[in-house]
Enzyme design. Structure first.
Site, PDB file in Angstrom:
ATOM      1  CG  HIS A 118      -8.559   0.793 -11.898  1.00 32.43           C
ATOM      2  ND1 HIS A 118      -9.809   0.247 -11.691  1.00 32.43           N
ATOM      3  CD2 HIS A 118      -7.696  -0.257 -11.956  1.00 32.43           C
ATOM      4  CE1 HIS A 118      -9.693  -1.072 -11.639  1.00 32.43           C
ATOM      5  NE2 HIS A 118      -8.430  -1.412 -11.809  1.00 32.43           N
ATOM      6  N   GLY A 147       0.418  -7.050 -11.426  1.00 28.88           N
ATOM      7  CA  GLY A 147       0.862  -6.242 -12.555  1.00 28.88           C
ATOM      8  C   GLY A 147       1.110  -4.792 -12.195  1.00 28.88           C
ATOM      9  CB  ALA A 148       0.134  -1.926 -12.514  1.00 26.98           C
ATOM     10  CD  GLU A 160      -6.794   0.116  -8.798  1.00 31.28           C
ATOM     11  OE1 GLU A 160      -5.877  -0.662  -9.119  1.00 31.28           O
ATOM     12  OE2 GLU A 160      -7.897  -0.265  -8.338  1.00 31.28           O
ATOM     13  CG  ASN A 161      -1.439   2.998  -5.270  1.00 31.22           C
ATOM     14  OD1 ASN A 161      -2.087   2.244  -4.571  1.00 31.22           O
ATOM     15  ND2 ASN A 161      -0.304   2.635  -5.847  1.00 31.22           N
ATOM     16  CD  GLU A 172      -7.438  -3.331  -5.210  1.00 32.55           C
ATOM     17  OE1 GLU A 172      -6.762  -2.601  -5.961  1.00 32.55           O
ATOM     18  OE2 GLU A 172      -8.499  -3.862  -5.552  1.00 32.55           O
ATOM     19  CD  GLU A 227      -9.622  -4.458 -10.611  1.00 29.44           C
ATOM     20  OE1 GLU A 227      -9.316  -4.297 -11.797  1.00 29.44           O
ATOM     21  OE2 GLU A 227      -9.047  -3.865  -9.674  1.00 29.44           O
ATOM     22  CD  GLU A 253      -3.362  -0.853 -12.866  1.00 29.37           C
ATOM     23  OE1 GLU A 253      -4.125  -0.457 -11.972  1.00 29.37           O
ATOM     24  OE2 GLU A 253      -3.272  -2.062 -13.200  1.00 29.37           O
TER      25      GLU A 253
HETATM   26  N1  B3K Z   1      -6.333  -3.282  -8.375  1.00 27.77           N
HETATM   27  C1  B3K Z   1      -5.070  -3.931  -8.502  1.00 27.77           C
HETATM   28  C2  B3K Z   1      -5.053  -5.308  -7.962  1.00 27.77           C
HETATM   29  C3  B3K Z   1      -4.774  -5.412  -6.511  1.00 27.77           C
HETATM   30  C4  B3K Z   1      -4.578  -6.857  -6.128  1.00 27.77           C
HETATM   31  C5  B3K Z   1      -4.510  -7.043  -4.673  1.00 27.77           C
HETATM   32  N2  B3K Z   1      -4.181  -8.398  -4.303  1.00 27.77           N
HETATM   33  C6  B3K Z   1      -4.581  -3.967  -9.893  1.00 27.77           C
HETATM   34  C7  B3K Z   1      -5.592  -3.782 -10.934  1.00 27.77           C
HETATM   35  O1  B3K Z   1      -6.489  -4.575 -11.130  1.00 27.77           O
HETATM   36  O2  B3K Z   1      -5.538  -2.795 -11.611  1.00 27.77           O
HETATM   37 ZN    ZN Z   2      -7.764  -3.315 -12.117  1.00 27.43          ZN
END
Ligand code: B3K
Ligand code: ZN
Length: 884
Positions: free
Chosen positions: A305, A265-266, A268-269, A125, A324, A302
């Site tokens: 998500h 930070g992390a 969410e794959n 992402e 988000e 995460e």
């Molecule tokens: N979705 C990711 C953020 C990705 C950032 C890419 N530059 C983390 C989060 O918001 O959970």
């Molecule tokens: Zn997020």
């Protein structure tokens, strides 16, 4: 390779994809120098779009082969894209096979496939998948994934990807393989793989619906003893989402993997969250209470998500807040529900609002201001912002306020009923919440409410009260306005829920006065009958909307609210307003001495000594508004003056209340066996503030007892919170013992990367009491433990200085700005995402007084003049320099 092309992407240009990718089979031969990626896709034309060439995204890939239905085919490249024109004309599905290689060990951007400490990780992402293979790298293309990983068995014993492990075995030459199938379709930004030497904490759980799951937290060998809190947080997250929103875990296996090299930070794959170690690893010896709380909230975020983001994803990146904003709202609610009783909930709310006001309000007033759903971008990574996240969360929170907690839960259920498995928009979300609550204020005002998604800027609500003693009537007039932002000169009225109540001067709440007024016109009047004497209005309770509230409170009114309001948020807010009034008056006066008067000091003493209030709440009330927040209230900012005045206030608070601080320390410093719960962490926070104040006061009085005690505490502490607070008290007061303490701290934790980050950050964020900070920062850059390549380390030193230490950064000799421009350029060559974050440290330069303003502009112009800047940094600096 820098292409140097700046294409502006616009929301209104959205077009559905010309092709769908139904399934993907990926085979990786993992090698740090040259990884081979075989990508077999099944595609079909989108019948709703006119026939056209297939254009696949790619970046820094070496292309070896392209086959269509097993046959060689003609193709060309246009910029970074791979273009296929002679595809089968019928809309039937066809196979496309692409073979590429890439070089993970050279990937310092940490986007796509990279190596961290000998382990392979991916970050896709927003647009990292194109750095792994050619693809339709956009969130509205959702495919089924089968992934085979092959690698050397000794070096990479653990091979992970999304979904379920269906096969594994040995190969020739000491290699082995693992095959993973993800049962859920997903956009490619949720793809992940991990391969390396890792160990896992495992937990089997049974969900409410009886389904069994395997939970795993993977870390490097040696870190296993720091994973208990993350695992507990994951289990709590699963239970919470089932209970509050009836959303179960939809996977047999849910994995978290920690890496020390990560841009944020992390991530969410699907089924394979990748985390910055900072938000996984914790032990009482190495992590503070704040770290524990952050881990809980990021693990929750995460995990949440998995529904809000993964099951229902974004149609395009302009809709980022769809996942988000909503997921931040969910993680905030999760932490609040876990905190339990009202006071601990309020503490969490105050902390969240503090972030919003010190980071998002300035963003909304600066050159990078953008709506929660932006209209255009050059680099989407620049829009993972506090506006999209934190203001986005407030916009979701207001939808809950306007529909009730139960109504909002119904709306969420309808959202999933309608959109599960789809890629949708912010409009779709708000529509579902409104449709599930047809008689709500949200449904009545929906088109207007959605201006929160389209209009940037922080609205201001001005309140005026009029009391008619003869008629026993109180009339409250609320007026809204919103300042212009880049590209948006005129703003239309917002829908603003204002929670409020009235108190009599003695602090008694006027029965029946509490309500939520929905301000949707430019102005509205609220009339209260039967009001026996002039009331004190408690406005915007719980911070019911992300606005600036203007009301000309007298000290007496604020003291009443501070002492008696039933809303803890507004009690805290009254204390902040009292301090802010004094800060602003002193800054305006030109003098610096004695900014605080007896009334304020007495009020603070009363809070500190209060028999019922919680320690955590007291700590928040006794903490002065930040320099950044004070600066935001000014038209023209002299950062040195703001710093000097706030420091004078702190010094006075320390000195005049020193007996009370000593009492507070003695009462709160013993918190028994370490537990990171709300009550004991609140006690540690207050004891920590008390120590900081006592060391500060000791500077004036020449007292040696408290610094000595602090040093002892530093040495004996049984947990990192107490140890670090003691160390910080010595460093921030500039005490001579700080040097020795810093050295000991380093020696103790030299093998703990996350603790070394704290060590760097503390020194870069230190007050000038301990000496000139910039030379110290420059010296620390030469420290053997420093490296620019690790984002956590770079942030701990450079960001702590440039973004979190205004008193040391804004120097009349401009040396801070020169340092900043050099680091932005240096970082940009390595990691543009991190560089662009740092580039934002001078966002508010136009507000600065001279000589800062001129020098800051020059520094930004120097960065902008560099010819081969990344799009990331170029977008930030050119917006900063734009005349608007
Ligand atoms: N979705 C990711 C953020 C990705 C950032 C890419 N530059 C983390 C989060 O918001 O959970
Ligand atoms: Zn997020």
């Amino acid at each position: 390779m820098r292409e140097g092309q700046t294409t502006v992407i616009r929301r209104e240009d959205y077009a559905a994809p010309a092709y769908w990718i139904d399934s993907v089979e990926l085979t990786f031969d993992l090698d740090p120098a040259k990884t081979r990626v075989l990508n077999k896709m099944r595609l079909r034309r989108n019948p709703e779009v006119a026939a056209q060439a297939l254009k696949l995204d790619g970046e820094e890939l070496n292309l070896a082969r392209v086959l269509v239905n097993g046959q060689g085919t003609s193709f060309k490249t246009e910029g970074d894209q791979l273009v296929l024109e002679n595809l089968p004309t019928v809309t039937d599905a066809f196979d496309l096979e692409i073979f590429t290689t890439c070089a993970p060990e050279k990937n310092s951007k940490l986007m796509g496939l990279y190596v961290s400490q000998g382990t392979f990780f991916t970050q896709c992402e927003a647009e990292g998948f194109r750095r792994i293979t050619y693809f339709l790298d956009r969130p509205d293309v959702m495919a089924s994934y089968t992934v085979t990983l092959r690698a050397d068995k000794k070096k990479y014993p653990v091979l992970l990807s999304n979904g379920n492990l269906v096969e594994q075995g040995d190969l020739d030459g000491g290699r082995h393989y693992a095959k993973w199938v993800d049962p859920h379709k997903k956009p490619c930004y949720l793809f992940a793989l991990v391969a390396g030497q890792l160990v896992a904490r495992e937990q089997r759980i049974k969900a409410r619906n009886g389904r069994e799951h395997l939970l795993q937290v993977y870390v490097r060998p040696g870190d296993l003893d720091k994973t208990e809190h993350a695992m507990n947080s994951l289990m709590a997250s699963i239970a919470w989402d089932e209970a509050r929103f009836k959303l179960p875990l939809d996977l047999d296996r849910f994995m978290i993997v920690a890496t020390s090299d990560f841009n944020m930070g992390a991530m969410e794959n699907k089924g394979l969250n990748v985390f910055n170690t900072k938000f996984v690893l914790a032990s009482q010896a190495t992590a503070t209470d704040v770290d524990y709380a952050n881990i809980e909230s990021v693990v929750g975020h995460e995990y949440f998500h998995n529904w809000t983001g993964n099951r229902v994803t974004c149609r395009d990146w302009f809709q980022l807040s769809l996942k988000e904003g909503l997921t931040v709202f969910r993680d905030q609610e999760f932490s609040m529900d876990l905190a339990g009783e009202a006071s601990a909930r309020a503490v969490k709310r105050i902390e969240d609002v503090r972030v919003l006001r010190t980071a998002q309000f300035p963003e909304d007033a600066g050159p990078m201001a953008h709506p929660v759903r932006p209209d255009s971008y050059i680099e989407i990574n620049n829009f993972y912002t506090v506006t999209v996240y934190e203001k986005g969360s407030e916009v979701v929170r207001m939808q809950q306020t306007l529909t009730s907690r139960e109504g909002f839960a119904k709306g969420m259920a309808l959202y999933f009923q309608r959109h599960d498995g789809q890629a949708v928009t912010c409009d779709d979300f708000a529509q579902a919440i409104a449709d599930a609550n047809p008689s709500s204020e949200l449904a009545r005002l929906l088109p207007q409410f959605k201006r929160w998604y389209s209009q940037a800027g922080t609205p201001q609500v001005a309140a005026r009260g009029h009391y008619d003693a003869a008629a026993q009537r109180y009339t409250l007039t609320l007026t809204q306005s919103c300042p212009p932002t880049p590209g948006q000169a005129e703003k239309l009225p917002f829908v603003i829920p204002v929670a409020l109540g009235l108190l009599y001067a003695d602090g008694l709440e006027i029965p029946g006065s509490a309500r939520t007024v929905v301000l949707s016109d430019a102005q509205t009047e609220v009339v209260f009958e039967g009001v026996a004497s002039e009331p004190v209005p408690s406005l915007l309770r719980g911070f019911s909307a992300p606005v600036v509230l203007r009301y000309d409170y007298s000290d007496a009114e604020l003291l009443t609210l501070l002492a008696h309001d039933s809303d803890p948020f507004n009690r805290w807010e009254a204390g902040q307003r009292l301090a802010l009034k004094r800060a602003l008056a002193t800054i305006a006066s030109g003098a610096t001495e004695q900014p605080l008067d007896a009334a304020y000091l007495d009020a603070m003493r009363a809070v500190l000594r209060h028999p019922q209030l919680d320690a955590a709440f007291k700590e928040l009330v006794l903490t002065l508004p930040s320099e950044t927040y004070i600066a935001e209230q000014l038209e023209v900012v002299d950062p040195q003056r703001v710093h000097a005045v706030r420091e004078a206030m702190r010094g006075q608070l320390a000195l005049e209340l020193r007996e009370d601080w000593a009492w507070a320390y003695e009462q709160h410093h013993d918190t028994g066996a370490y537990r990171p719960d709300a009550v004991s962490s609140g006690r540690r926070a207050l004891a920590g503030l008390a120590l900081a104040m006592l060391c500060l006061a000791a500077r004036e009085t020449g007292d040696v007892v408290w610094p000595g005690k602090t040093y002892q505490r530093f040495k004996d502490a049984g947990n990192m919170t107490d140890r670090f607070n003691a160390l910080a008290a010595l460093v921030q007061s500039g005490h001579a013992l700080a040097r020795d303490a810093l050295q000991r701290f380093h020696a103790l934790f030299k093998n703990e990367a996350l603790v070394l980050d704290k060590w760097f950050a503390l020194q870069a964020g230190a007050s000038d009491r301990g000496g000139d900070v910039l030379p110290a920062v420059k010296q620390l850059m030469k420290h053997p433990d420093f490296t620019l390549k690790n984002p956590n380390r770079a942030r701990s030193l450079i960001f702590s200085y440039c973004s979190a230490n205004p008193g040391a950064f804004h120097r009349a000799d401009a040396a801070g700005y020169v340092y900043w421009s050099e680091r932005v350029l240096e970082l940009d060559a390595l990691n543009p995402q991190v560089a662009a974050r740092l580039a934002r440290a001078l966002d508010r330069w136009k507000k600065l007084a001279e000589p800062y303003r001129h020098a800051a502009r020059e520094a930004i112009a120097r960065v902008a003049a560099k010819p081969d800047l990344s799009n990331d940094v170029r977008e930030v600096v050119s917006r900063a320099l734009a005349e608007e």
